[in-house]
Write a protein that holds these residues in place. Structure first.
Motif, PDB file in Angstrom:
ATOM      1  N   TYR A  58       0.818  -1.209   0.000  1.00  0.00           N
ATOM      2  CA  TYR A  58       0.000   0.000   0.000  1.00  0.00           C
ATOM      3  C   TYR A  58       0.857   1.266   0.000  1.00  0.00           C
ATOM      4  N   VAL A  59       1.968   1.231   0.694  1.00  0.00           N
ATOM      5  CA  VAL A  59       2.867   2.385   0.679  1.00  0.00           C
ATOM      6  C   VAL A  59       3.471   2.554  -0.712  1.00  0.00           C
ATOM      7  N   LEU A  60       3.824   1.454  -1.368  1.00  0.00           N
ATOM      8  CA  LEU A  60       4.373   1.540  -2.720  1.00  0.00           C
ATOM      9  C   LEU A  60       3.364   2.172  -3.682  1.00  0.00           C
ATOM     10  N   ILE A  61       2.108   1.832  -3.545  1.00  0.00           N
ATOM     11  CA  ILE A  61       1.072   2.419  -4.410  1.00  0.00           C
ATOM     12  C   ILE A  61       1.052   3.935  -4.239  1.00  0.00           C
ATOM     13  N   TRP A  62       1.074   4.403  -2.985  1.00  0.00           N
ATOM     14  CA  TRP A  62       1.081   5.837  -2.743  1.00  0.00           C
ATOM     15  C   TRP A  62       2.353   6.496  -3.266  1.00  0.00           C
ATOM     16  N   VAL A  63       3.494   5.857  -3.081  1.00  0.00           N
ATOM     17  CA  VAL A  63       4.758   6.414  -3.559  1.00  0.00           C
ATOM     18  C   VAL A  63       4.739   6.580  -5.076  1.00  0.00           C
ATOM     19  N   VAL A  64       4.223   5.590  -5.781  1.00  0.00           N
ATOM     20  CA  VAL A  64       4.184   5.649  -7.243  1.00  0.00           C
ATOM     21  C   VAL A  64       3.309   6.816  -7.717  1.00  0.00           C
ATOM     22  N   PHE A  65       2.122   6.944  -7.167  1.00  0.00           N
ATOM     23  CA  PHE A  65       1.227   8.002  -7.642  1.00  0.00           C
ATOM     24  C   PHE A  65       1.721   9.391  -7.254  1.00  0.00           C
ATOM     25  N   LEU A  66       2.226   9.559  -6.034  1.00  0.00           N
ATOM     26  CA  LEU A  66       2.752  10.867  -5.640  1.00  0.00           C
ATOM     27  C   LEU A  66       4.013  11.202  -6.440  1.00  0.00           C
ATOM     28  N   GLY A  67       4.877  10.218  -6.622  1.00  0.00           N
ATOM     29  CA  GLY A  67       6.098  10.446  -7.392  1.00  0.00           C
ATOM     30  C   GLY A  67       5.818  10.787  -8.842  1.00  0.00           C
ATOM     31  N   ALA A  68       4.800  10.156  -9.428  1.00  0.00           N
ATOM     32  CA  ALA A  68       4.433  10.479 -10.810  1.00  0.00           C
ATOM     33  C   ALA A  68       3.947  11.920 -10.907  1.00  0.00           C
ATOM     34  N   GLY A  69       3.237  12.380  -9.893  1.00  0.00           N
ATOM     35  CA  GLY A  69       2.780  13.766  -9.890  1.00  0.00           C
ATOM     36  C   GLY A  69       3.942  14.743  -9.897  1.00  0.00           C
ATOM     37  N   ILE A  70       4.943  14.466  -9.082  1.00  0.00           N
ATOM     38  CA  ILE A  70       6.129  15.326  -9.041  1.00  0.00           C
ATOM     39  C   ILE A  70       6.904  15.212 -10.351  1.00  0.00           C
ATOM     40  N   GLY A  71       6.959  14.008 -10.909  1.00  0.00           N
ATOM     41  CA  GLY A  71       7.637  13.813 -12.190  1.00  0.00           C
ATOM     42  C   GLY A  71       7.023  14.632 -13.312  1.00  0.00           C
ATOM     43  N   CYS A  72       5.719  14.877 -13.235  1.00  0.00           N
ATOM     44  CA  CYS A  72       5.055  15.705 -14.259  1.00  0.00           C
ATOM     45  C   CYS A  72       5.580  17.132 -14.233  1.00  0.00           C
ATOM     46  N   ARG A  73       5.843  17.668 -13.063  1.00  0.00           N
ATOM     47  CA  ARG A  73       6.347  19.050 -12.948  1.00  0.00           C
ATOM     48  C   ARG A  73       7.723  19.175 -13.586  1.00  0.00           C
TER      49      ARG A  73
END
Length: 176
Positions: A58-73
């Protein structure tokens, strides 16, 4: 507009620290699982730590989605760029901006699907920790919303600064 860009960059910095903390939690959970499963079992101590697998997942799922958001910037998500780099500056940038707009549309779809998953997850809980699955499924709309925000800020920032959007995130040539 500049203050919004700065605020989003501060939000991303805070989320980067949160992601680091989440990665530490995930590492501890995985290490605990390895110790319990292999080391303690080899010493004849048979205990179970089933919660570690759920925490790590579950932590990995959150890390992936939050990290993808930062990667967009930072425009650091995977993309094929040989065509836009081969084009002259203005047409190449126009293609990138159109691609970014298409991504925003896709991220909007992810928000919608994620919210639907959250509704389903409200009546479902994880098998071991009994955490409502809605908390896990919330990563999708939260991350996709962050992707929309960061993609819009990226486009606005490059337009305001009159930068070539094709070069944002280009660490190979030392631009960023």
């Amino acid at each position: 507009m500049r203050s919004i860009v700065v605020a989003v960059d501060w939000l991303n910095l805070a989320l980067t620290y949160l992601i680091g903390l989440l990665l530490a939690v995930m590492s501890v959970a995985v290490l605990t699982q390895v110790l319990v499963r292999f080391v303690l079992t080899a010493m004849g101590i048979n205990i179970s730590a089933a919660w570690t697998e759920e925490v790590a997942r579950y932590v990995l799922i959150w890390v992936v989605f939050l990290g993808a958001g930062i990667g967009c910037r930072r425009r650091q998500l995977i993309s094929l760029e040989f065509v836009v780099r081969a084009l002259p500056s203005l047409p190449g940038q126009a293609v990138v901006y159109l691609g970014q707009l298409a991504c925003i549309g896709f991220f909007g779809l992810l928000v919608s699907v994620g919210l639907a998953f959250m509704e389903l997850g409200a009546v479902e809980s994880s098998p071991v920790m009994q955490v409502p699955k809605a908390w896990v499924y919330a990563a999708m709309p939260a991350g996709a919303s962050l992707m929309i925000l960061n993609t819009a800020v990226l486009m606005a920032d490059t337009l305001l600064r009159r930068r070539d959007i094709r070069l944002v995130g280009d660490t190979v040539e030392g631009v960023e």
